[in-house]
Design an enzyme around this catalytic site. Structure first.
Site, PDB file in Angstrom:
ATOM      1  N   ASP A 182       0.735  -1.158   0.033  1.00 56.57           N
ATOM      2  CA  ASP A 182       0.014   0.015   0.020  1.00 56.57           C
ATOM      3  C   ASP A 182       0.720   1.143  -0.023  1.00 56.57           C
ATOM      4  OD1 ASP A 182      -2.208  -1.640   0.348  1.00 56.57           O
ATOM      5  OD2 ASP A 182      -2.817  -1.028   2.195  1.00 56.57           O
ATOM      6  N   HIS A 206      -2.919   5.579  -1.380  1.00 54.10           N
ATOM      7  CA  HIS A 206      -4.205   4.603  -1.239  1.00 54.10           C
ATOM      8  C   HIS A 206      -5.255   5.168  -0.384  1.00 54.10           C
ATOM      9  CE1 HIS A 206      -6.369   1.082  -1.058  1.00 54.10           C
ATOM     10  NE2 HIS A 206      -5.799   0.543  -0.023  1.00 54.10           N
ATOM     11  N   GLU A 240       0.665  -6.042   2.685  1.00 54.72           N
ATOM     12  CA  GLU A 240      -0.305  -6.952   3.018  1.00 54.72           C
ATOM     13  C   GLU A 240      -0.335  -8.163   2.289  1.00 54.72           C
ATOM     14  OE1 GLU A 240      -3.585  -3.571   4.397  1.00 54.72           O
ATOM     15  OE2 GLU A 240      -3.315  -3.776   2.249  1.00 54.72           O
TER      16      GLU A 240
END
Length: 206
Positions: A53, A57, A171
């Site tokens: 990210d 974002h 992630e």
């Protein structure tokens, strides 16, 4: 030195976060049909599987993916195993992160990769814990499912706390084969210009 590939394989049946585009892999040219080469079309969201990210974002004026220095995504990292159902300040108080600026959380989430449908009951990081990670000088936070945020959040406070303070969020890791300990992290997201994030190939060496 052993190499651990902690990247989730990308395929059309993999779980994606609700609302994100599904994965599409379609042959567009095939040797078996007389074409000179095999060529596939690949379509997916920027937050598919194992991904990074960028601040953009969630922050309109935030740094975009291609602006994130690689030296944040490559270097020594500590994998810590957490059994709690959420990562809060109390959880962090029981962990030894040493002098590391990169931390990867191994949780029960890693087992969710055995499922082909998204599971909203995943371990997440609370906003207060995110603030503590920032205060402790952490520059990269990784977790073993599709979001650091509690499912259903409407404020996205964990993301905003980390991203607004220059912390890279990684992630979608698969840490099933990795023990807690110290490793060299190599995280290389696709170099998508002006993007909010990108899938990445991530390995640990240790």
């Amino acid at each position: 030195m052993q190499i651990y590939d902690v990247t989730v394989p990308v395929h059309p049946r993999m779980p994606v976060y609700p609302g994100d585009p599904p994965v599409v892999l379609e042959p567009r040219a095939q040797l078996s049909k007389g074409d000179p080469a095999n060529v596939c079309y690949c379509g997916m969201g920027t937050h598919t599987g194992t991904h990074v990210d960028a601040p953009f974002h969630f922050i309109e004026t935030g740094r975009k993916l291609h602006e994130i220095p690689l030296n944040i995504m490559v270097g020594r990292a500590r994998v810590v195993e957490v059994t709690a159902r959420k990562i809060d300040v109390d959880t962090l108080s029981r962990l030894d992160l040493g002098e590391h600026i990169r931390v990867l959380f191994k949780t029960r989430n890693s087992q969710l990769w055995q499922q082909e449908t998204f599971n909203p009951d995943y371990v997440f990081i609370t906003p207060e814990a995110a603030a503590k990670l920032v205060a402790d000088g952490i520059k990269l936070v990784g977790i073993d499912y599709l979001s650091v945020e509690e499912y259903g959040s409407t404020t996205f406070a964990t993301h905003i706390e980390l991203l607004s303070n220059g912390v890279v969020i990684l992630e979608g890791l698969d840490l099933r084969a990795v023990d807690a300990g110290d490793y060299e992290l190599i995280c290389l997201p696709l170099k998508l210009m002006d993007s909010d994030g990108a899938p990445a190939r991530v390995i640990l060496r240790g």
